[in-house]
Design a protein around this motif. Structure first.
Motif, PDB file in Angstrom:
ATOM      1  N   MET A  60       0.820  -1.221   0.078  1.00  0.00           N
ATOM      2  CA  MET A  60      -0.143  -0.102   0.173  1.00  0.00           C
ATOM      3  C   MET A  60       0.778   1.300   0.126  1.00  0.00           C
ATOM      4  SD  MET A  60      -3.164  -0.849  -0.260  1.00  0.00           S
ATOM      5  CE  MET A  60      -2.637  -2.137  -1.118  1.00  0.00           C
ATOM      6  N   GLU A  63       1.982   1.688  -3.604  1.00  0.00           N
ATOM      7  CA  GLU A  63       1.051   2.056  -4.332  1.00  0.00           C
ATOM      8  C   GLU A  63       0.753   3.584  -4.237  1.00  0.00           C
ATOM      9  OE1 GLU A  63      -3.752   0.848  -4.941  1.00  0.00           O
ATOM     10  OE2 GLU A  63      -2.205  -0.632  -4.547  1.00  0.00           O
ATOM     11  N   CYS A  64       0.697   4.078  -2.917  1.00  0.00           N
ATOM     12  CA  CYS A  64       0.420   5.355  -2.776  1.00  0.00           C
ATOM     13  C   CYS A  64       1.557   6.228  -2.917  1.00  0.00           C
ATOM     14  CB  CYS A  64       0.062   5.695  -1.083  1.00  0.00           C
ATOM     15  SG  CYS A  64      -1.951   5.065  -1.166  1.00  0.00           S
ATOM     16  N   PHE A  75      -2.399   2.260   6.812  1.00  0.00           N
ATOM     17  CA  PHE A  75      -2.264   1.279   6.257  1.00  0.00           C
ATOM     18  C   PHE A  75      -1.663   0.058   6.972  1.00  0.00           C
ATOM     19  CE2 PHE A  75      -1.863   3.877   2.241  1.00  0.00           C
ATOM     20  CZ  PHE A  75      -3.173   3.598   1.622  1.00  0.00           C
ATOM     21  N   ARG A  85      -8.148  -5.936   5.204  1.00  0.00           N
ATOM     22  CA  ARG A  85      -7.151  -5.800   4.094  1.00  0.00           C
ATOM     23  C   ARG A  85      -7.966  -6.235   2.658  1.00  0.00           C
ATOM     24  NH1 ARG A  85      -3.664  -9.044   7.756  1.00  0.00           N
ATOM     25  NH2 ARG A  85      -4.501 -10.727   7.012  1.00  0.00           N
ATOM     26  N   ILE A  88     -10.065  -3.212   1.256  1.00  0.00           N
ATOM     27  CA  ILE A  88      -9.536  -1.793   1.539  1.00  0.00           C
ATOM     28  C   ILE A  88      -9.960  -0.790   0.460  1.00  0.00           C
ATOM     29  CG2 ILE A  88      -7.749  -2.575  -0.290  1.00  0.00           C
ATOM     30  CD1 ILE A  88      -7.080  -0.204   2.796  1.00  0.00           C
ATOM     31  N   PHE A  94      -8.381   5.481  -3.252  1.00  0.00           N
ATOM     32  CA  PHE A  94      -7.165   5.611  -3.691  1.00  0.00           C
ATOM     33  C   PHE A  94      -6.876   6.854  -4.770  1.00  0.00           C
ATOM     34  CE2 PHE A  94      -6.610   1.471  -1.823  1.00  0.00           C
ATOM     35  CZ  PHE A  94      -5.475   1.536  -1.395  1.00  0.00           C
TER      36      PHE A  94
END
Length: 177
Positions: A60, A63-64, A75, A85, A88, A94
């Motif tokens: 995560m 990804e961010c 996270f 999880r 999410i 996101f």
């Protein structure tokens, strides 16, 4: 000078420059750099519940592309429970980079996963549900088996207050002559 040099090479070899930028970005966001940050902040190693939580946490953050205290705590906390999880995208947006409080009323939520989400949301931006603030108190939140991991999430959110304290060095007094 460096900026002019960068622009000069960018015009001549745009593919090479873009590849170099991607390599630097990948190295910056690798797990190694996050571990370096943790060591730099004099933090103890992170206590993970299981390997799935650890993999989720780093995935995560990658990804961010953001490893500030807010994202780390969010996270980490949402990774504690298998339910959170797996859902999410029901509790974190996101595309806009924000929490989704409406995810608390989703049918998959359990007592522990609701506690997990409440703490994660509160660590994110101080959120507590209007009219139900009492459910965000430590008395309500920490009343489950995830309590040790909740403390760890608080440590991740506020690393400046949770540094490893080294014992003070006591020097022997010099003898008087």
């Amino acid at each position: 000078m460096i900026q002019n040099l960068n622009m000069k090479y960018e015009r001549k070899m745009p593919d090479l420059v873009s590849k170099m930028k991607r390599i630097v970005e990948t190295l910056f966001w690798s797990h190694t750099s996050i571990h370096y940050f943790e060591r730099r902040m004099h933090m103890k190693p992170i206590l993970f519940r299981d390997s799935e939580q650890e993999a989720f946490y780093y995935r995560m953050l990658d990804e961010c592309r953001n490893a500030d205290g807010y994202h780390r705590a969010l996270f980490y906390t949402l990774g504690i429970s298998k339910d959170t999880r797996g859902h999410i995208h029901d509790v974190f947006d996101f595309s806009n980079g924000g929490i989704k409080p409406e995810g608390l009323s989703a049918p998959w939520q359990t007592g522990s996963s609701v506690r997990t989400c409440r703490l994660a949301f509160n660590l994110w931006n101080g959120w507590s549900q209007a009219g139900a603030e009492r459910y965000s108190t430590p008395h309500e939140l920490f009343d489950c088996g995830f309590a040790p991991y909740f403390v760890e999430a608080i440590r991740l959110r506020y690393p400046e207050y949770c540094k490893v304290q080294f014992p003070p060095v006591k020097f022997k007094a010099e003898r008087s002559r």
